[in-house]
Design a protein around this motif. Sequence first.
Motif, PDB file in Angstrom:
ATOM      1  N   SER A  38      57.232  29.331  58.846  1.00 29.33           N
ATOM      2  CA  SER A  38      57.045  30.762  58.563  1.00 29.33           C
ATOM      3  C   SER A  38      55.636  31.702  58.828  1.00 29.33           C
ATOM      4  N   VAL A  39      54.685  30.245  59.624  1.00 29.73           N
ATOM      5  CA  VAL A  39      53.510  30.957  59.762  1.00 29.73           C
ATOM      6  C   VAL A  39      53.952  31.005  61.049  1.00 29.73           C
ATOM      7  N   SER A  40      54.405  30.474  62.219  1.00 30.36           N
ATOM      8  CA  SER A  40      54.088  30.493  63.851  1.00 30.36           C
ATOM      9  C   SER A  40      55.042  31.797  63.517  1.00 30.36           C
ATOM     10  N   THR A  41      56.720  32.219  63.795  1.00 29.88           N
ATOM     11  CA  THR A  41      57.303  33.058  64.348  1.00 29.88           C
ATOM     12  C   THR A  41      56.565  34.595  63.374  1.00 29.88           C
ATOM     13  N   GLY A  42      55.372  34.230  61.733  1.00 27.18           N
ATOM     14  CA  GLY A  42      55.122  35.659  61.000  1.00 27.18           C
ATOM     15  C   GLY A  42      53.406  35.538  61.986  1.00 27.18           C
ATOM     16  N   GLY A  43      53.379  34.875  63.078  1.00 28.70           N
ATOM     17  CA  GLY A  43      52.204  35.307  64.318  1.00 28.70           C
ATOM     18  C   GLY A  43      50.846  35.080  62.923  1.00 28.70           C
ATOM     19  N   GLY A  44      50.772  33.825  62.404  1.00 25.37           N
ATOM     20  CA  GLY A  44      49.902  34.235  60.981  1.00 25.37           C
ATOM     21  C   GLY A  44      50.692  33.520  59.827  1.00 25.37           C
ATOM     22  N   PRO A 182      39.074  32.812  52.233  1.00 29.14           N
ATOM     23  CA  PRO A 182      40.163  33.506  51.919  1.00 29.14           C
ATOM     24  C   PRO A 182      40.365  34.851  52.750  1.00 29.14           C
ATOM     25  N   LYS A 183      39.430  34.644  53.551  1.00 28.35           N
ATOM     26  CA  LYS A 183      39.622  35.977  54.991  1.00 28.35           C
ATOM     27  C   LYS A 183      40.652  35.129  56.156  1.00 28.35           C
ATOM     28  N   ARG A 184      40.876  33.984  55.932  1.00 28.05           N
ATOM     29  CA  ARG A 184      41.770  32.974  57.092  1.00 28.05           C
ATOM     30  C   ARG A 184      42.782  33.391  56.556  1.00 28.05           C
ATOM     31  N   TRP A 185      43.162  34.043  55.061  1.00 32.40           N
ATOM     32  CA  TRP A 185      44.542  34.284  54.712  1.00 32.40           C
ATOM     33  C   TRP A 185      45.200  35.831  55.726  1.00 32.40           C
ATOM     34  N   LEU A 186      44.314  36.255  56.275  1.00 28.82           N
ATOM     35  CA  LEU A 186      44.625  37.741  56.405  1.00 28.82           C
ATOM     36  C   LEU A 186      44.831  38.259  57.462  1.00 28.82           C
ATOM     37  N   VAL A 187      45.122  36.879  58.724  1.00 28.11           N
ATOM     38  CA  VAL A 187      45.406  36.471  60.199  1.00 28.11           C
ATOM     39  C   VAL A 187      46.681  36.842  60.561  1.00 28.11           C
ATOM     40  N   VAL A 188      47.234  37.820  60.672  1.00 28.87           N
ATOM     41  CA  VAL A 188      48.212  38.109  61.474  1.00 28.87           C
ATOM     42  C   VAL A 188      48.251  38.834  63.076  1.00 28.87           C
ATOM     43  N   GLU A 189      48.589  38.077  64.164  1.00 32.68           N
ATOM     44  CA  GLU A 189      48.804  38.484  65.481  1.00 32.68           C
ATOM     45  C   GLU A 189      50.533  38.841  65.458  1.00 32.68           C
ATOM     46  N   PHE A 190      50.566  40.733  65.494  1.00 33.45           N
ATOM     47  CA  PHE A 190      51.932  41.091  65.465  1.00 33.45           C
ATOM     48  C   PHE A 190      52.110  40.874  66.719  1.00 33.45           C
ATOM     49  N   THR A 249      46.183  26.803  55.164  1.00 34.27           N
ATOM     50  CA  THR A 249      45.838  27.971  56.114  1.00 34.27           C
ATOM     51  C   THR A 249      44.068  28.493  55.560  1.00 34.27           C
ATOM     52  N   GLY A 250      43.947  28.954  54.881  1.00 37.19           N
ATOM     53  CA  GLY A 250      42.812  29.150  54.377  1.00 37.19           C
ATOM     54  C   GLY A 250      41.288  28.059  54.612  1.00 37.19           C
ATOM     55  N   ALA A 251      42.018  26.774  54.520  1.00 33.77           N
ATOM     56  CA  ALA A 251      40.716  25.437  54.795  1.00 33.77           C
ATOM     57  C   ALA A 251      40.651  25.437  56.014  1.00 33.77           C
ATOM     58  N   LEU A 252      41.445  25.813  56.923  1.00 29.58           N
ATOM     59  CA  LEU A 252      41.437  25.282  58.935  1.00 29.58           C
ATOM     60  C   LEU A 252      41.832  26.672  59.364  1.00 29.58           C
ATOM     61  N   GLU A 253      41.053  26.854  60.751  1.00 29.50           N
ATOM     62  CA  GLU A 253      41.145  27.548  61.898  1.00 29.50           C
ATOM     63  C   GLU A 253      42.256  26.978  62.514  1.00 29.50           C
ATOM     64  N   SER A 254      43.180  27.481  63.202  1.00 30.50           N
ATOM     65  CA  SER A 254      43.828  26.915  63.283  1.00 30.50           C
ATOM     66  C   SER A 254      44.738  27.751  64.250  1.00 30.50           C
TER      67      SER A 254
END
Length: 479
Positions: A38-44, A182-190, A249-254
């Motif tokens: 769901s993270v990979s197919t959701g772009g983040g 928390p800002k890492r939770w807001l990442v999305v690449e459409f 997703t909040g603890a790691l930059e991936s």
Amino acid sequence: MGEERGADAKIAPKLTILPLVALIFYDVSGGPFGVEDSVSTGGGPLLAILGFLIFPFIWSIPEALVTAELATSFPQNGGYVVWISAAFGHFWGFQEGFWKWFSGAMDNALYPVLFLDYLKRSFPVLNHLFARIPALFGITVSLTYLNYRGLHIVGFSAVVLAVFSLCPFVVMAILSIPRIRPKRWLVVEFSKVNWRGYFNSMFWNLNYWDKASTVAGEVENPSKTFPKAMFGAVVLVVSSYLIPLLAGTGALESNSSEWSDGYFAEVGALIGGVWLKWWIEAAAAMSNMGLFEAEMSSDAFQLLGMSEMGMIPSVFASRSKYGTPTFSILCSAFGVIFLSWMSFQEILEFLNFLYSIGMLLELAAFVKLRIKKPDLHRPYRVPLQTFGATMLCLPPALLLVLVMSLASLRTFLVSGFIIAVGFLLYPTLLLAKSRRWAKFISQHPAAPLPDVEDQPAESQPLPDEAAVRLLSESEEAKF
């Protein structure tokens, strides 16, 4: 009832609330294993997190409420097959059973695959067919035998497996707190969003709430146990998805593309170390055992219920000395082995399509029974009038149509073929019954009374007319 159990047959203990919660948990979820897609197919992370916050309200909760009402109104093995037959007749009840069984067998074929996907990160030899095929076969045979030994064993095993499978994620969540941004939770690449894969992943991770209804006849005091178990399972399932997802997703930059099946083991290593990675891999193995057991139990008892209704030959209703439907379990195991060669995404899309068709029929049956049988004894009733109940079904129905519309042409063709097989199989079984080519149960048992032990004798309801009609008329008129 086909082959009757012998005199040494054991009386199988009934399921109580805690094992039923665990079985529902494993019918639906089993933990966060498999949500990585769901993270990979959701772009983040953003769409994945929003999905697990929003989808339960438009899908999981309505389906759980509908299941609780209908499972307590018709507390027989077979579950949704009984509901559809009561609302639309045996033809559509049979189709529902065929679609759901096939979908369930496909779903169960995923779990040995997911099990090996986690282990192959530590044991690369499992990437090779010479090791993978025997491993898949061995896992399937071993878990099938455990299922044969009794539903109560499966239920209590599910409780133990659930505790073991969720513990490492509790530890991971605690260890991740100092590192969460928390800002890492807001990442999305459409540009990277794969909507078909995203909706299929979300839908698969949050469906099958109705599966537990197929073992309703094995539940102790279902009118009280089912609603409580459903509520507990909803809370457990949503928490088991959101907490690890927020932690990872909040603890790691991936990069979102790194989030594939089995990635939570790597997340554990990055947050806690190798020991946590191994713990998560072991938990994944145990979780997939629970998922397999719960799904096989549901599929097998569905076939048993269909056999007791005279829809399929009586051999499917024959029970072992442990009270389990032996032939039905073997049939489901064969389906798993036959389908396990397919890829994860192929299985996911096919089973979602078939499941969606069946669920649309269930929602229609829920509404029709509210209109057609307003006086049907409902030990648990969704606290809405008919109009409100219809509106409750609208969001999940729209989601089902959306999931089906996103399917590939190949999925449409394969699913269309399976539906056509079901349409042809029904008259074939009718012919086999009339010509006595196979033995069918002809004396249907009366519909069991609802749980009325707490009601005064004068107010105890009679069996519902629809249930009696469904299960007690002559075989020629009914099937």
